[in-house]
Every structure is written in structure tokens, then in C-alpha cells.
Design an enzyme around this catalytic site. Structure first.
Site, mmCIF file in Angstrom:
data_model
loop_
_atom_site.group_PDB
_atom_site.id
_atom_site.type_symbol
_atom_site.label_atom_id
_atom_site.label_comp_id
_atom_site.label_asym_id
_atom_site.label_seq_id
_atom_site.Cartn_x
_atom_site.Cartn_y
_atom_site.Cartn_z
ATOM 1 N N HIS A 36 0.999 -0.913 0.005
ATOM 2 C CA HIS A 36 0.280 -0.288 0.466
ATOM 3 C C HIS A 36 0.822 1.406 -0.172
ATOM 4 O O HIS A 36 1.924 1.580 1.208
ATOM 5 C CB HIS A 36 -0.839 -0.119 1.439
ATOM 6 C CG HIS A 36 -2.065 0.936 0.904
ATOM 7 N ND1 HIS A 36 -3.083 0.990 1.069
ATOM 8 C CD2 HIS A 36 -1.627 2.341 2.020
ATOM 9 C CE1 HIS A 36 -3.617 2.360 1.004
ATOM 10 N NE2 HIS A 36 -3.456 2.948 2.019
ATOM 11 N N HIS A 69 -2.289 4.171 -3.180
ATOM 12 C CA HIS A 69 -3.777 5.492 -2.737
ATOM 13 C C HIS A 69 -3.224 6.606 -2.530
ATOM 14 O O HIS A 69 -2.535 7.333 -1.691
ATOM 15 C CB HIS A 69 -4.176 4.760 -0.838
ATOM 16 C CG HIS A 69 -5.189 6.308 0.009
ATOM 17 N ND1 HIS A 69 -4.791 5.508 1.174
ATOM 18 C CD2 HIS A 69 -6.060 6.560 -0.553
ATOM 19 C CE1 HIS A 69 -6.050 6.310 1.324
ATOM 20 N NE2 HIS A 69 -6.442 7.051 0.822
ATOM 21 N N MET A 140 -11.552 4.613 5.032
ATOM 22 C CA MET A 140 -11.164 6.040 5.784
ATOM 23 C C MET A 140 -11.404 5.052 7.369
ATOM 24 O O MET A 140 -12.290 5.935 7.895
ATOM 25 C CB MET A 140 -10.554 7.225 5.471
ATOM 26 C CG MET A 140 -9.958 7.098 4.581
ATOM 27 S SD MET A 140 -8.247 6.457 3.637
ATOM 28 C CE MET A 140 -7.340 6.484 5.559
ATOM 29 N N GLY A 145 -4.095 11.898 5.927
ATOM 30 C CA GLY A 145 -2.562 12.465 6.226
ATOM 31 C C GLY A 145 -1.636 12.006 7.628
ATOM 32 O O GLY A 145 -0.651 12.494 6.914
ATOM 33 N N GLY A 147 -0.083 8.484 9.746
ATOM 34 C CA GLY A 147 -0.289 7.293 10.797
ATOM 35 C C GLY A 147 -0.238 7.110 11.848
ATOM 36 O O GLY A 147 0.195 8.185 11.982
ATOM 37 N N GLY A 148 -0.459 6.193 11.693
ATOM 38 C CA GLY A 148 -0.360 6.181 14.093
ATOM 39 C C GLY A 148 -1.522 6.635 14.716
ATOM 40 O O GLY A 148 -1.127 6.960 15.784
ATOM 41 N N ASP A 178 -8.699 1.212 5.720
ATOM 42 C CA ASP A 178 -7.264 1.736 6.531
ATOM 43 C C ASP A 178 -7.287 2.928 7.277
ATOM 44 O O ASP A 178 -7.708 4.052 7.216
ATOM 45 C CB ASP A 178 -7.265 2.719 4.656
ATOM 46 C CG ASP A 178 -5.595 3.601 4.319
ATOM 47 O OD1 ASP A 178 -4.986 3.060 5.753
ATOM 48 O OD2 ASP A 178 -5.766 4.041 3.232
ATOM 49 N N SER A 201 1.768 1.438 10.884
ATOM 50 C CA SER A 201 2.301 1.369 12.012
ATOM 51 C C SER A 201 2.638 -0.455 12.930
ATOM 52 O O SER A 201 2.788 -0.562 13.621
ATOM 53 C CB SER A 201 1.567 1.903 12.798
ATOM 54 O OG SER A 201 0.566 2.489 13.762
HETATM 55 C C1 DX5 Z 1 -3.491 7.861 6.070
HETATM 56 C C2 DX5 Z 1 -2.966 6.753 5.438
HETATM 57 C C3 DX5 Z 1 -2.658 4.974 5.982
HETATM 58 C C4 DX5 Z 1 -1.994 4.875 7.131
HETATM 59 C C5 DX5 Z 1 -2.126 3.857 7.925
HETATM 60 O O1 DX5 Z 1 -3.561 8.843 5.922
HETATM 61 O O2 DX5 Z 1 -4.144 6.260 4.101
HETATM 62 O O3 DX5 Z 1 -2.516 3.863 4.824
HETATM 63 O O4 DX5 Z 1 -0.726 5.165 7.066
HETATM 64 O O5 DX5 Z 1 -1.449 4.022 9.166
HETATM 65 P P1 DX5 Z 1 -1.333 2.909 10.548
HETATM 66 O O6 DX5 Z 1 -1.931 1.668 10.118
HETATM 67 O O7 DX5 Z 1 -0.968 3.906 11.082
HETATM 68 O O8 DX5 Z 1 -3.063 3.851 11.181
HETATM 69 ZN ZN ZN Z 2 -3.977 4.037 2.998
#
Ligand code: DX5
Ligand code: ZN
Length: 226
Positions: A36, A69, A140, A145, A147-148, A178, A201
Site C-alpha cells: 500500500h 492510494h 478510511m 494524512g 499514520g499511527g 485503512d 504502524s
Molecule cells: C492515512 C493513510 C494510511 C495510514 C495507515 O492517511 O492512508 O494508510 O498510513 O497507517 P496506520 O496503520 O498507522 O493507521
Molecule cells: Zn492509505
């Protein structure tokens, strides 16, 4: 009854950017299904991440499908570049996209799988007239924007609603989730009907994260009768 294997798509956003090639090899060996890529342009979301050159440079590293994405404004300007870079699936956001139908058709014309992503506040009805064009829906479960972030529990009923809608279609559509996916939230999301899990993460930063890939894959159990 066939085994309903959940697809696992680790998000490179949380990988070590100084050795992405090796990170991709590691997730492939650990049993991931897709890679991804979170593409952010500094406009649709404040952050800037990577572009087609990074996707292209990783294409020789793996046979895994590239799940791209696009968190970008005017995604139609970039479809060709990501297709040439080796994307297999291109997912665009429904928000701020006055021509979702046209963009999805462009993706299909490029010979790729087409996906639509929905922000947490976006209702599922926005997809009503584009279902025939969709191969994937990306729910979503955090605001895009970064991760984590923690999983938004209200997204479970949205996943259920989408799963029900997809069951009524004549063609297969992946239901990918996601944001905030980890050992606690993954079983809930799969029980709600997700068929693919994006995890950043939890896979790349948490201790023992790569083992989660196999654990997540077995969550589907036998396929439910439709
Ligand atoms: C957020 C991204 C996600 C994100 C997921 O904007 O689209 O792909 O990186 O990260 P985790 O698994 O850390 O929530
Ligand atoms: Zn994503």
C-alpha cells in the site's frame, strides 16, 4: 465452503524510508498480498510523501500487487504516471472530486483496478452510481494524512453497510479498511465485512509487527454464504 483469506496491504508510510527495497522484501516474505502506497500532495492533506518515482523504483523489488492510494487533489493529472510506474490498483478519494465517474473510467482505461476512498465523514451513498466501475472501496477509519492514529469505532457500521451493498452486486469488489488497524481492531473490521486490511504502524513500527500479517490473514474464516 472456500477459505476466505483476508488480503493484507502493509502501508509503506510507516516503513524505514532509507531502505524501502528491503522493507518491501520483508513484507513479501512475511506473506503480505499488496503493497500500500500512501501518496500525499500537500494539498488534499497537509503532508507530502512520495510520487511515481518511488513506486517505479520499488517495482523490481517484488511481485506483490501495488495498491496506490492517492490522497491528492486533481488525481486525474497523475493516473498515467502511476500506471507507468507499475501500479496495479489506483484508489482516488470521492471528496472534492467532481468527476469521480470520469476518473474511475480513466483508471480502467489504463488497464488497472479502480478504487474509491471515503473519508470518515463521507456517506456511502456517494458511490451509488459508480458501483459498476469499482474493483475496490477503501474505507478510511482515520482521517487521512498520517499514520499511527486511533481507529474511529463509528466506521464499523459503515463497513457493514458497504459489505451489504457489495453482496448485492454482480461483480467482486474488495472492501479495504485503512487506518488504526492492529491486533485489537482487525478482528472487528473483518467481522464487519472487510476483505482487505491496510496496516502501517502495526506492521512496521510495533514489536513483532510482521507476524501480524499471518495472524490477520486467518481472520476471514470460511466464506459466508451470500
Ligand atoms: C492515512 C493513510 C494510511 C495510514 C495507515 O492517511 O492512508 O494508510 O498510513 O497507517 P496506520 O496503520 O498507522 O493507521
Ligand atoms: Zn492509505
Amino acid at each position: 465452503m472456500t477459505e476466505n483469506k483476508i488480503k493484507i496491504a502493509p502501508s509503506l508510510l510507516s516503513a524505514d524510508f532509507s531502505r524501502l527495497h528491503e522493507e518491501v522484501r520483508r513484507i513479501e516474505e512475511a506473506g503480505a498480498d499488496w503493497v500500500h502506497f500512501d501518496i500525499m500532495d500537500g494539498h488534499f492533506v497537509p503532508a507530502i510523501t512520495m510520487g511515481p518515482l518511488v513506486v517505479q523504483s520499488l517495482r523490481p523489488a517484488t511481485a506483490l500487487a501495488f495498491d496506490v492510494h492517492l490522497m491528492v487533489k486533481e488525481p486525474e493529472k497523475h493516473l498515467g504516471a502511476f500506471a507507468a510506474a507499475g501500479a496495479d490498483m489506483l484508489t482516488v478519494h470521492a471528496e472534492g472530486n467532481a468527476h469521480l465517474d470520469r476518473v474511475l473510467r480513466e483508471i480502467k482505461k489504463l488497464g488497472l483496478k479502480a478504487g474509491a476512498a471515503l473519508n470518515p465523514s463521507t456517506p456511502v451513498g456517494v458511490l451509488e452510481y459508480v458501483w459498476p466501475l469499482l474493483d475496490l472501496v477503501l474505507v478510511m477509519s482515520v482521517n487521512p494524512g498520517a499514520g499511527g492514529q486511533p481507529f474511529i469505532p463509528g466506521m464499523l457500521s459503515k463497513i457493514e453497510a458497504l459489505a451489504g451493498r457489495i453482496r448485492g452486486l454482480e461483480h467482486p469488489v474488495e472492501l479495504s479498511v485503512d487506518g488504526g488497524i492492529n491486533a485489537q481492531t482487525a478482528p472487528q473490521v473483518v467481522a464487519a465485512g472487510a476483505t482487505a486490511l491496510v496496516a502501517g504502524s502495526a506492521v512496521f513500527r510495533d514489536h513483532g509487527g510482521l507476524e501480524l500479517i499471518q495472524a490477520f490473514k486467518t481472520l476471514g474464516g470460511p466464506r459466508r454464504k451470500v
